[in-house]
Design an enzyme around this catalytic site. Structure first.
Site, PDB file in Angstrom:
ATOM      1  N   LEU A  26       0.859  -1.178   0.000  1.00 11.80           N
ATOM      2  CA  LEU A  26       0.000   0.000   0.000  1.00 11.80           C
ATOM      3  C   LEU A  26       0.898   1.231   0.000  1.00 11.80           C
ATOM      4  O   LEU A  26       1.788   1.350   0.841  1.00 11.80           O
ATOM      5  CB  LEU A  26      -0.920  -0.013   1.224  1.00 11.80           C
ATOM      6  CG  LEU A  26      -1.958   1.111   1.328  1.00 11.80           C
ATOM      7  CD1 LEU A  26      -3.158   0.635   2.151  1.00 11.80           C
ATOM      8  CD2 LEU A  26      -1.402   2.379   1.960  1.00 11.80           C
ATOM      9  N   ILE A  27       0.665   2.139  -0.937  1.00 13.66           N
ATOM     10  CA  ILE A  27       1.478   3.346  -1.077  1.00 13.66           C
ATOM     11  C   ILE A  27       0.570   4.561  -0.989  1.00 13.66           C
ATOM     12  O   ILE A  27      -0.471   4.616  -1.663  1.00 13.66           O
ATOM     13  CB  ILE A  27       2.226   3.365  -2.428  1.00 13.66           C
ATOM     14  CG1 ILE A  27       2.983   2.058  -2.661  1.00 13.66           C
ATOM     15  CG2 ILE A  27       3.179   4.556  -2.499  1.00 13.66           C
ATOM     16  CD1 ILE A  27       3.599   1.944  -4.049  1.00 13.66           C
ATOM     17  N   GLY A  29      -0.124   8.791  -1.410  1.00 16.61           N
ATOM     18  CA  GLY A  29       0.331   9.950  -2.175  1.00 16.61           C
ATOM     19  C   GLY A  29       0.852   9.600  -3.554  1.00 16.61           C
ATOM     20  O   GLY A  29       1.966   9.970  -3.921  1.00 16.61           O
ATOM     21  N   SER A  32       1.272  11.840  -8.148  1.00 12.23           N
ATOM     22  CA  SER A  32       2.369  12.414  -8.927  1.00 12.23           C
ATOM     23  C   SER A  32       3.692  12.117  -8.230  1.00 12.23           C
ATOM     24  O   SER A  32       3.727  11.515  -7.151  1.00 12.23           O
ATOM     25  CB  SER A  32       2.189  13.932  -9.084  1.00 12.23           C
ATOM     26  OG  SER A  32       2.258  14.568  -7.813  1.00 12.23           O
ATOM     27  N   GLY A  33       4.772  12.538  -8.864  1.00 14.28           N
ATOM     28  CA  GLY A  33       6.079  12.534  -8.233  1.00 14.28           C
ATOM     29  C   GLY A  33       6.576  11.171  -7.807  1.00 14.28           C
ATOM     30  O   GLY A  33       6.387  10.161  -8.491  1.00 14.28           O
ATOM     31  N   ILE A  34       7.227  11.133  -6.639  1.00 11.07           N
ATOM     32  CA  ILE A  34       7.843   9.905  -6.150  1.00 11.07           C
ATOM     33  C   ILE A  34       6.807   8.819  -5.917  1.00 11.07           C
ATOM     34  O   ILE A  34       7.045   7.641  -6.207  1.00 11.07           O
ATOM     35  CB  ILE A  34       8.634  10.181  -4.855  1.00 11.07           C
ATOM     36  CG1 ILE A  34       9.794  11.142  -5.134  1.00 11.07           C
ATOM     37  CG2 ILE A  34       9.183   8.876  -4.262  1.00 11.07           C
ATOM     38  CD1 ILE A  34      10.528  11.585  -3.886  1.00 11.07           C
ATOM     39  N   GLY A  35       5.649   9.184  -5.397  1.00 11.54           N
ATOM     40  CA  GLY A  35       4.614   8.189  -5.130  1.00 11.54           C
ATOM     41  C   GLY A  35       4.143   7.498  -6.395  1.00 11.54           C
ATOM     42  O   GLY A  35       4.015   6.264  -6.436  1.00 11.54           O
ATOM     43  N   SER A 159      12.889  12.864   4.036  1.00  8.37           N
ATOM     44  CA  SER A 159      13.487  13.947   3.261  1.00  8.37           C
ATOM     45  C   SER A 159      14.844  14.246   3.860  1.00  8.37           C
ATOM     46  O   SER A 159      15.100  13.947   5.031  1.00  8.37           O
ATOM     47  CB  SER A 159      12.605  15.196   3.342  1.00  8.37           C
ATOM     48  OG  SER A 159      13.280  16.336   2.858  1.00  8.37           O
ATOM     49  N   TYR A 172       8.021  22.247   7.695  1.00  4.28           N
ATOM     50  CA  TYR A 172       8.284  21.002   6.971  1.00  4.28           C
ATOM     51  C   TYR A 172       9.373  20.190   7.660  1.00  4.28           C
ATOM     52  O   TYR A 172       9.214  18.985   7.902  1.00  4.28           O
ATOM     53  CB  TYR A 172       8.690  21.331   5.532  1.00  4.28           C
ATOM     54  CG  TYR A 172       9.012  20.119   4.692  1.00  4.28           C
ATOM     55  CD1 TYR A 172       7.998  19.298   4.210  1.00  4.28           C
ATOM     56  CD2 TYR A 172      10.331  19.795   4.375  1.00  4.28           C
ATOM     57  CE1 TYR A 172       8.287  18.187   3.437  1.00  4.28           C
ATOM     58  CE2 TYR A 172      10.626  18.688   3.597  1.00  4.28           C
ATOM     59  CZ  TYR A 172       9.600  17.888   3.129  1.00  4.28           C
ATOM     60  OH  TYR A 172       9.888  16.787   2.366  1.00  4.28           O
TER      61      TYR A 172
END
Length: 299
Positions: A26-27, A29, A32-35, A159, A172
């Site tokens: 299960l992922i 986000g 878009s992007g990394i997800g 990150s 962040y």
């Protein structure tokens, strides 16, 4: 293979299930992007992928990428809002009901926030923590009993901002620092039950995430008050850094490496640049090296 020290009886159960049932991840986000890139990469590697989004109407790019890679049949789009406990519970129970197992969770959903505290106030700190920290805590909590049953793993996209405090990224970085503290503390505990826990630390990545960091740069400069000159300098510095950003696909390859490693380590950076700066921080006992590195961003 289960982590070292996995109980023998449970290890046999894991091996038997792995031989007869495709692994399921299960992922969060994945719009878009990394997800998105990780969902496609995991499906290409043979996983059943539950690709979750807060708004499933934004799944067109994911479906198109999966279709282009020839793995659309292995990518199931599902709704999951990491700030909603009921949504998390429903998503996890849905995976178990349909697939009978959950082998891994990849915590990827996240939001950014630019601005120092005097510019943005406290409210954005709370909202960023809800998504980037408490969302990780709640989904991990919901998944752990199912991951224990199969010797699974938790992989979280953190990150470089979870290791190195960065100017004008206070909210962040605070949330990502919290994520890393939570998971670094959980990792040895989870390992006693056969569950591995890892964090993946990208540096600059060329993705839509950067374009959604909240207020526009001109607006922030206008409201920066005594920080205006520093914020302008920071904007120039980060623009140059993102000119050299790695692709989402490159970052996703590092995530997939952790997902599929026989013995995953706890902390992985996705680029040489990220490894270099993480190394500076982790050897920086009094904090002076990081301050010397980031302070020129504001000049």
């Amino acid at each position: 293979m289960p982590p070292k020290g996995f109980p023998p009886a449970r290890q046999r159960l894991q091996e038997e299930k792995t031989m007869t049932t495709p692994r399921t991840v299960l992922i969060t986000g994945t719009s878009s992007g990394i997800g998105l890139a990780t969902a496609v990469a995991a499906a290409t590697a043979g996983w059943n992928v539950i690709a979750t989004l807060r708004d499933t109407s934004r799944a067109d790019a994911l479906r198109a990428a999966a279709d282009a890679a020839g793995v659309l049949e292995r990518v199931q789009v599902a709704r999951l809002d990491v700030t909603d406990s009921a949504s998390i519970a429903e998503a996890v129970s849905g995976v178990i009901a349909e697939h009978g197992r959950l082998d891994a969770v990849i915590n990827n959903a996240g939001v950014g926030q630019l601005g120092t505290v005097e510019q943005i106030g406290v409210a954005p700190f709370r909202s960023v923590m809800e998504v980037n920290f408490f969302g990780v805590v709640e989904l991990t909590l919901a998944a752990l009993p199912h991951l224990r049953a199969v010797g699974g793993r938790v992989v979280t996209v953190s990150s470089l901002g979870g290791v190195v405090g960065q100017p004008f990224n206070e909210a962040y970085c605070a949330a990502k620092f919290a994520v890393e503290g939570f998971l670094e503390s959980l990792a040895p505990v989870a390992a006693t039950t056969g569950v591995s826990v890892s964090v993946v630390e990208p540096g600059p990545v060329a993705s839509e995430f950067v374009a959604s960091l909240g207020p526009s740069v001109p607006g922030l400069i206008e409201n920066a008050g005594p920080y205006a000159a520093a914020f302008k300098a920071y904007s120039r510095t980060t623009e140059a850094l993102f000119d050299q950003a790695q692709s989402s696909a490159d970052a996703a390859a590092a995530v997939l490496g952790v997902l599929t490693a026989e013995q995953p380590v706890f902390r992985v950076q996705t680029s040489g640049q990220a490894r270099e700066l993480a190394g500076i921080k982790l050897a920086d006992v009094d904090g002076s090296a990081v301050q010397a590195f980031t302070s020129p961003w504001l000049l």
